[in-house]
Design an enzyme around this catalytic site. Sequence first.
Site, PDB file in Angstrom:
ATOM      1  N   ARG A  10      -8.339   0.834   0.521  1.00 24.44           N
ATOM      2  CA  ARG A  10      -7.880  -0.310   1.334  1.00 24.44           C
ATOM      3  C   ARG A  10      -8.215  -0.062   2.810  1.00 24.44           C
ATOM      4  NH1 ARG A  10      -1.595   0.166   3.022  1.00 24.44           N
ATOM      5  NH2 ARG A  10      -1.351   2.409   2.812  1.00 24.44           N
ATOM      6  N   GLU A  58      -0.374 -17.495  -0.938  1.00 20.98           N
ATOM      7  CA  GLU A  58      -1.669 -17.032  -1.451  1.00 20.98           C
ATOM      8  C   GLU A  58      -2.496 -18.141  -2.094  1.00 20.98           C
ATOM      9  OE1 GLU A  58       1.191 -13.642  -1.236  1.00 20.98           O
ATOM     10  OE2 GLU A  58       1.251 -15.644  -2.147  1.00 20.98           O
ATOM     11  N   PHE A  83      -1.048 -10.641  -6.250  1.00 19.21           N
ATOM     12  CA  PHE A  83      -0.978 -11.999  -5.712  1.00 19.21           C
ATOM     13  C   PHE A  83      -2.346 -12.681  -5.701  1.00 19.21           C
ATOM     14  CE2 PHE A  83       2.292  -9.623  -3.006  1.00 19.21           C
ATOM     15  CZ  PHE A  83       3.255  -9.730  -3.994  1.00 19.21           C
ATOM     16  N   HIS A 109      -4.014  -2.687  -3.170  1.00 14.21           N
ATOM     17  CA  HIS A 109      -2.786  -2.252  -3.866  1.00 14.21           C
ATOM     18  C   HIS A 109      -2.830  -2.547  -5.361  1.00 14.21           C
ATOM     19  CE1 HIS A 109      -1.673  -2.258   0.332  1.00 14.21           C
ATOM     20  NE2 HIS A 109      -0.563  -1.598   0.057  1.00 14.21           N
ATOM     21  N   ASP A 117       6.543   0.585  -5.015  1.00 11.84           N
ATOM     22  CA  ASP A 117       6.729  -0.871  -5.081  1.00 11.84           C
ATOM     23  C   ASP A 117       7.064  -1.341  -6.496  1.00 11.84           C
ATOM     24  OD1 ASP A 117       6.266  -0.989  -2.427  1.00 11.84           O
ATOM     25  OD2 ASP A 117       4.344  -2.009  -2.528  1.00 11.84           O
ATOM     26  N   ARG A 167      -4.139   1.689  -2.843  1.00 10.78           N
ATOM     27  CA  ARG A 167      -3.247   2.136  -1.767  1.00 10.78           C
ATOM     28  C   ARG A 167      -3.312   3.648  -1.567  1.00 10.78           C
ATOM     29  NH1 ARG A 167       3.399   1.811  -2.093  1.00 10.78           N
ATOM     30  NH2 ARG A 167       3.838   2.466   0.042  1.00 10.78           N
TER      31      ARG A 167
END
Length: 313
Positions: A10, A58, A83, A109, A117, A167
């Site tokens: 990322r 999104e 998303f 991610h 998360d 990530r």
Amino acid sequence: MSEVKKIATRESYGNALAELGAEFENLVVLDADLAAATKTGVFKKAFPDRHIDCGIAECNMMGIAAGLAATGKIPFASSFAMFAAGRAFEQVRNSIAYPKLNVKIGATHAGISVGEDGATHQCNEDIALMRTIPGMVVINPSDDVEAKAAVRAAIEHEGPVYLRFGRLAVPVINEKPDYKFELGKGVVLREGKDVTIIATGLPVSECLAAADKLAAEGIDAKVINIHTIKPLDEELVLAAAKETGKVVTVEEHSVIGGLGSAVCDVLSEKCPTKVMKIGIEDTFGESGPAVELVKKYGLDADSIYAKVKEFAK
């Protein structure tokens, strides 16, 4: 022994966008209130007038990206994979891919390495979803070098592209003078005659380490890095299967619909071969430190080594 350099892909995504922004004046970056996490904030700092924060919307972001592409811009719509591929699937399909618009989707991610998360954000289904969309190119780079090269390749490709980034910081394995990124072409990282390991993304470096351990046991493993899952390098997959007779696929993604399924689609039709798929089984992830989750779900070098050793007997 010097420490291995590790960089999250990322980070590579954000840095590549910033570097390419001056070269491609029609490059525009969109984000869904996650610029600090997706690292598009790096581009925003360099080119504030070409960065659009769409907020936590999104689906609308994909529509905006489609509109920009229709005017000749090259938009990168950025968000977490869950998303970008999940929440906005319909807009990606109908507003971007169906009219064949030149939109690039930067999905960060991805996979269980999102860590704490938890299951709701650990998208292990995105490759499967994007593979099913007609005309969509799907890229899953293995390290910093490859991720930057993938962003450039996406810009130079005319049409929709889905780019998958992680990530967790991963070892840089492609920092070589002769490294070349070619869309739709896999890379042989290690030759071998007993079994072929075909990997994508985060586990590629783990597979190289596993191959070293297998070599110590007298098992000669060929390791192939597949950065472009669609279109798949069928020629390389078929040649490797014919050479070794056994194939193992490894991915930080569900074993349903991802790299393993793509490889099996080709082999079952053109060269029936014994295949073992290593990835996330038919289950959701969970909250926890990324490195521990990678190990628990069998994507670390030791786990891959043990599975391939048993399979190669």
